[in-house]
Design a protein around this motif. Structure first.
Motif, mmCIF file in Angstrom:
data_model
loop_
_atom_site.group_PDB
_atom_site.id
_atom_site.type_symbol
_atom_site.label_atom_id
_atom_site.label_comp_id
_atom_site.label_asym_id
_atom_site.label_seq_id
_atom_site.Cartn_x
_atom_site.Cartn_y
_atom_site.Cartn_z
ATOM 1 N N MET A 1 0.855 -1.173 0.000
ATOM 2 C CA MET A 1 0.000 0.000 0.000
ATOM 3 C C MET A 1 0.898 1.232 0.000
ATOM 4 S SD MET A 1 -2.905 1.217 2.760
ATOM 5 C CE MET A 1 -2.210 0.225 4.018
ATOM 6 N N LYS A 2 0.627 2.122 -0.911
ATOM 7 C CA LYS A 2 1.362 3.387 -0.956
ATOM 8 C C LYS A 2 0.640 4.398 -0.069
ATOM 9 C CE LYS A 2 3.084 2.690 -5.601
ATOM 10 N NZ LYS A 2 3.145 3.201 -6.959
ATOM 11 N N ASN A 3 1.372 5.441 0.317
ATOM 12 C CA ASN A 3 0.730 6.476 1.122
ATOM 13 C C ASN A 3 1.357 7.833 0.848
ATOM 14 O OD1 ASN A 3 2.750 7.276 3.326
ATOM 15 N ND2 ASN A 3 2.779 5.040 3.467
ATOM 16 N N ARG A 4 0.677 8.864 1.288
ATOM 17 C CA ARG A 4 1.113 10.244 1.094
ATOM 18 C C ARG A 4 1.555 10.881 2.412
ATOM 19 N NH1 ARG A 4 -3.626 13.303 -0.758
ATOM 20 N NH2 ARG A 4 -2.106 14.950 -1.058
ATOM 21 N N VAL A 5 1.880 10.072 3.408
ATOM 22 C CA VAL A 5 2.178 10.601 4.742
ATOM 23 C C VAL A 5 3.325 11.603 4.700
ATOM 24 C CG1 VAL A 5 2.917 10.023 7.086
ATOM 25 C CG2 VAL A 5 1.232 8.584 5.917
ATOM 26 N N GLN A 6 4.441 11.242 4.084
ATOM 27 C CA GLN A 6 5.590 12.153 4.052
ATOM 28 C C GLN A 6 5.243 13.453 3.325
ATOM 29 O OE1 GLN A 6 9.120 10.893 1.842
ATOM 30 N NE2 GLN A 6 10.373 11.786 3.464
ATOM 31 N N GLU A 7 4.597 13.336 2.188
ATOM 32 C CA GLU A 7 4.199 14.515 1.406
ATOM 33 C C GLU A 7 3.300 15.444 2.238
ATOM 34 O OE1 GLU A 7 0.842 15.270 -2.030
ATOM 35 O OE2 GLU A 7 1.827 13.307 -1.957
ATOM 36 N N LEU A 8 2.295 14.885 2.872
ATOM 37 C CA LEU A 8 1.356 15.678 3.664
ATOM 38 C C LEU A 8 2.025 16.280 4.898
ATOM 39 C CD1 LEU A 8 -1.635 13.212 3.400
ATOM 40 C CD2 LEU A 8 -1.480 15.463 2.296
ATOM 41 N N ARG A 9 2.890 15.494 5.521
ATOM 42 C CA ARG A 9 3.595 15.971 6.710
ATOM 43 C C ARG A 9 4.472 17.167 6.357
ATOM 44 N NH1 ARG A 9 8.457 15.267 8.330
ATOM 45 N NH2 ARG A 9 8.950 13.546 6.921
ATOM 46 N N VAL A 59 -5.172 9.517 1.937
ATOM 47 C CA VAL A 59 -3.821 9.400 2.498
ATOM 48 C C VAL A 59 -3.175 8.078 2.096
ATOM 49 C CG1 VAL A 59 -2.447 9.353 4.617
ATOM 50 C CG2 VAL A 59 -4.455 10.843 4.472
ATOM 51 N N PHE A 60 -3.949 7.006 2.166
ATOM 52 C CA PHE A 60 -3.430 5.667 1.893
ATOM 53 C C PHE A 60 -4.007 5.164 0.585
ATOM 54 C CE2 PHE A 60 -3.137 6.417 6.383
ATOM 55 C CZ PHE A 60 -1.832 6.032 6.647
ATOM 56 N N LEU A 61 -3.138 4.871 -0.358
ATOM 57 C CA LEU A 61 -3.542 4.508 -1.703
ATOM 58 C C LEU A 61 -3.485 2.994 -1.854
ATOM 59 C CD1 LEU A 61 -1.356 7.272 -3.354
ATOM 60 C CD2 LEU A 61 -3.718 7.467 -2.571
ATOM 61 N N PHE A 62 -4.638 2.379 -1.864
ATOM 62 C CA PHE A 62 -4.726 0.928 -1.949
ATOM 63 C C PHE A 62 -4.473 0.496 -3.384
ATOM 64 C CE2 PHE A 62 -7.260 2.267 1.632
ATOM 65 C CZ PHE A 62 -6.799 1.416 2.630
ATOM 66 N N GLU A 63 -3.544 -0.431 -3.555
ATOM 67 C CA GLU A 63 -3.224 -0.934 -4.879
ATOM 68 C C GLU A 63 -4.078 -2.166 -5.149
ATOM 69 O OE1 GLU A 63 0.909 -1.683 -4.272
ATOM 70 O OE2 GLU A 63 1.458 0.351 -4.811
ATOM 71 N N GLU A 64 -4.753 -2.147 -6.261
ATOM 72 C CA GLU A 64 -5.589 -3.289 -6.610
ATOM 73 C C GLU A 64 -4.739 -4.303 -7.367
ATOM 74 O OE1 GLU A 64 -9.317 -2.420 -8.468
ATOM 75 O OE2 GLU A 64 -9.424 -0.487 -7.491
ATOM 76 N N ASP A 65 -4.935 -5.562 -7.043
ATOM 77 C CA ASP A 65 -4.257 -6.581 -7.825
ATOM 78 C C ASP A 65 -5.157 -6.964 -8.999
ATOM 79 O OD1 ASP A 65 -6.189 -8.195 -6.743
ATOM 80 O OD2 ASP A 65 -4.832 -9.275 -5.419
ATOM 81 N N ASN A 66 -4.675 -7.801 -9.834
ATOM 82 C CA ASN A 66 -5.401 -8.174 -11.048
ATOM 83 C C ASN A 66 -6.361 -9.348 -10.841
ATOM 84 O OD1 ASN A 66 -4.197 -6.163 -12.549
ATOM 85 N ND2 ASN A 66 -2.438 -7.443 -13.052
ATOM 86 N N HIS A 67 -6.549 -9.771 -9.601
ATOM 87 C CA HIS A 67 -7.420 -10.897 -9.314
ATOM 88 C C HIS A 67 -8.810 -10.403 -8.921
ATOM 89 C CE1 HIS A 67 -3.350 -12.333 -8.940
ATOM 90 N NE2 HIS A 67 -3.776 -13.581 -8.971
ATOM 91 N N GLU A 68 -9.795 -11.053 -9.462
ATOM 92 C CA GLU A 68 -11.166 -10.716 -9.068
ATOM 93 C C GLU A 68 -11.475 -11.282 -7.705
ATOM 94 O OE1 GLU A 68 -14.310 -11.485 -11.818
ATOM 95 O OE2 GLU A 68 -12.950 -11.274 -13.504
ATOM 96 N N LEU A 69 -12.299 -10.593 -6.963
ATOM 97 C CA LEU A 69 -12.748 -11.129 -5.680
ATOM 98 C C LEU A 69 -13.788 -12.206 -5.965
ATOM 99 C CD1 LEU A 69 -13.190 -7.845 -3.628
ATOM 100 C CD2 LEU A 69 -11.323 -9.488 -3.488
ATOM 101 N N ARG A 70 -13.709 -13.303 -5.246
ATOM 102 C CA ARG A 70 -14.642 -14.400 -5.478
ATOM 103 C C ARG A 70 -15.468 -14.629 -4.256
ATOM 104 N NH1 ARG A 70 -11.600 -18.117 -9.638
ATOM 105 N NH2 ARG A 70 -10.102 -16.611 -10.285
#
Length: 70
Positions: A1-9, A59-70
């Motif tokens: 998961m990526k985030n913007r904490v440093q940038e925002l801080r 703030v927290f950028l959730f990365e989606e994977d290429n798998h569908e939720l089942r």
């Protein structure tokens, strides 16, 4: 998961130590968050988002994977 904490801080001119104090965690936790080595609990993510007056998703950028939720 990526985030913007440093940038925002940095935009708010808050040190890692100050942010850690506001979140009731150690500076090392903030460093690990900023470097992407640590994913926060939902409680910590919410607290950080509140400090910056943003949503968790802004703030927290959730990365989606290429798998569908089942």
């Amino acid at each position: 998961m990526k985030n913007r904490v440093q940038e925002l801080r940095k935009e708010k001119r808050i040190t890692q130590e100050e942010l850690a104090g506001l979140c009731n965690v150690t500076r090392q936790t903030i460093i690990s968050l900023e470097n992407g080595r640590y994913n926060p609990s939902i409680f910590l993510a919410r607290k950080i988002a509140q400090i910056f007056h943003l949503t968790i998703e802004e703030v927290f950028l959730f990365e989606e994977d290429n798998h569908e939720l089942r």
